[in-house]
Scaffold this active site. Structure first.
Site, PDB file in Angstrom:
ATOM      1  N   ASP A  14      47.844  34.945  37.571  1.00  0.00           N
ATOM      2  CA  ASP A  14      46.534  34.851  36.795  1.00  0.00           C
ATOM      3  C   ASP A  14      45.726  35.895  37.202  1.00  0.00           C
ATOM      4  O   ASP A  14      45.665  36.393  38.351  1.00  0.00           O
ATOM      5  CB  ASP A  14      46.033  33.556  36.772  1.00  0.00           C
ATOM      6  CG  ASP A  14      44.681  33.363  36.096  1.00  0.00           C
ATOM      7  OD1 ASP A  14      44.768  33.771  35.021  1.00  0.00           O
ATOM      8  OD2 ASP A  14      43.548  32.998  36.769  1.00  0.00           O
ATOM      9  N   ASP A  16      41.633  36.440  36.042  1.00  0.00           N
ATOM     10  CA  ASP A  16      40.155  36.028  36.331  1.00  0.00           C
ATOM     11  C   ASP A  16      40.210  34.770  36.979  1.00  0.00           C
ATOM     12  O   ASP A  16      40.376  33.801  36.517  1.00  0.00           O
ATOM     13  CB  ASP A  16      39.452  36.277  34.972  1.00  0.00           C
ATOM     14  CG  ASP A  16      38.017  36.126  35.139  1.00  0.00           C
ATOM     15  OD1 ASP A  16      37.447  36.364  36.370  1.00  0.00           O
ATOM     16  OD2 ASP A  16      37.151  36.185  34.106  1.00  0.00           O
TER      17      ASP A  16
END
Length: 273
Positions: A14, A16
């Protein structure tokens, strides 16, 4: 922490909250990626963000000091375009979204149209107007299928939270009574698309993220090993509550990216040997 039963060969990471927060790199993100490159590990940056192109995402990462190439990036827009093209080659699509989504759709040979679409594809649209929302509603009520890139209700932006794709979807759902096909995390569709790009099975792959409701839930849905990092949404104080609220269990929890790097490096070396 439990240990992965299969050899670790790849990671779906991932962005952010995991590698950066806003415009600030999370400590250790650069050294983690350098290590993965040195080990020739397969990995992708997997994001629910449908607005930015892979080139834009890679530029953003490089500007923070995190090495990245466009081919390292996997977006919900790309997965949505692939999902549609596999089911209806050359489909006519009406877009509620931004340039990254439009480009991903046309790259798959889909026709971006204003009238008589087969499918309404919706992501984040920061220039959304009432007229465009009304047109989308009309198309869906008229029989067009509805595809949602990602369900994120809020979008972090420079220290504040803005309405996300899921907020727009709430309006379309309410107006039409139609549930969309969901592409991004926590759906397995984005993860399976990324796994196919990696050329790996779920059993060989770790999903790394900071959000139990999206990252860890997506790992669970796709059968991947899940590693929760306490670098963004999840913290030492709240991660158990967030996991419980999401109804998921993380296979491993790491306080920071340095501890994740050490563990992953050890696993990769053992996989090679």
């Amino acid at each position: 922490m439990t240990d992965s039963g299969a050899a670790l060969r790849g990671l779906l990471i991932d962005l952010d909250g995991t590698l950066y927060n806003g415009r600030q790199m999370v400590d250790g993100a650069d050294t983690l990626i350098h290590m993965l490159r040195a080990r020739s590990a397969r990995y992708l940056f997997v994001t629910n963000n449908s607005s930015a192109s892979p080139e834009t995402v890679a530029d953003r990462l490089n500007a923070m000091g995190i090495p990245a190439e466009p081919q390292d990036v996997c977006t919900s827009a790309q997965a949505a375009a692939s999902y549609i093209a596999e089911r209806q080659k050359g489909a006519r699509v009406f877009v509620v979204g931004e340039e990254g989504l439009r480009n991903a759709l046309t790259d798959q040979g889909l026709q971006v149209v204003e009238d008589n679409p087969d499918i309404v594809v919706q992501g984040i649209d920061r220039s959304l107007t009432y007229d465009r929302l009304s047109t989308a509603v009309r198309h869906i009520l008229g029989g067009a299928a509805y595809v949602l890139t990602n369900p994120d209700v809020l979008l972090p932006s420079d220290g504040e939270l803005l309405p996300g794709a899921g907020t727009i979807a709430a309006m379309l759902r309410t107006a039409t009574g139609v549930e969309p096909a969901l592409i991004g995390k926590p759906s397995a569709i984005l993860m399976n698309f990324a796994l196919e790009r990696l050329g790996l099975t779920a059993a060989e792959t770790w999903v790394v993220g900071d959000n139990p409701a999206t990252d860890i839930a997506a790992a669970q849905a796709s059968g991947c090993y899940s590693a929760l990092v306490l670098t963004g949404l999840a913290t030492k104080d709240n991660y158990n509550r967030l996991l419980q609220a999401a109804g998921v269990i993380a296979d491993a929890v790491f306080d920071d990216l340095h501890k994740l790097k050490l563990h992953v490096d050890d696993k990769l070396q053992r996989s090679i040997n």
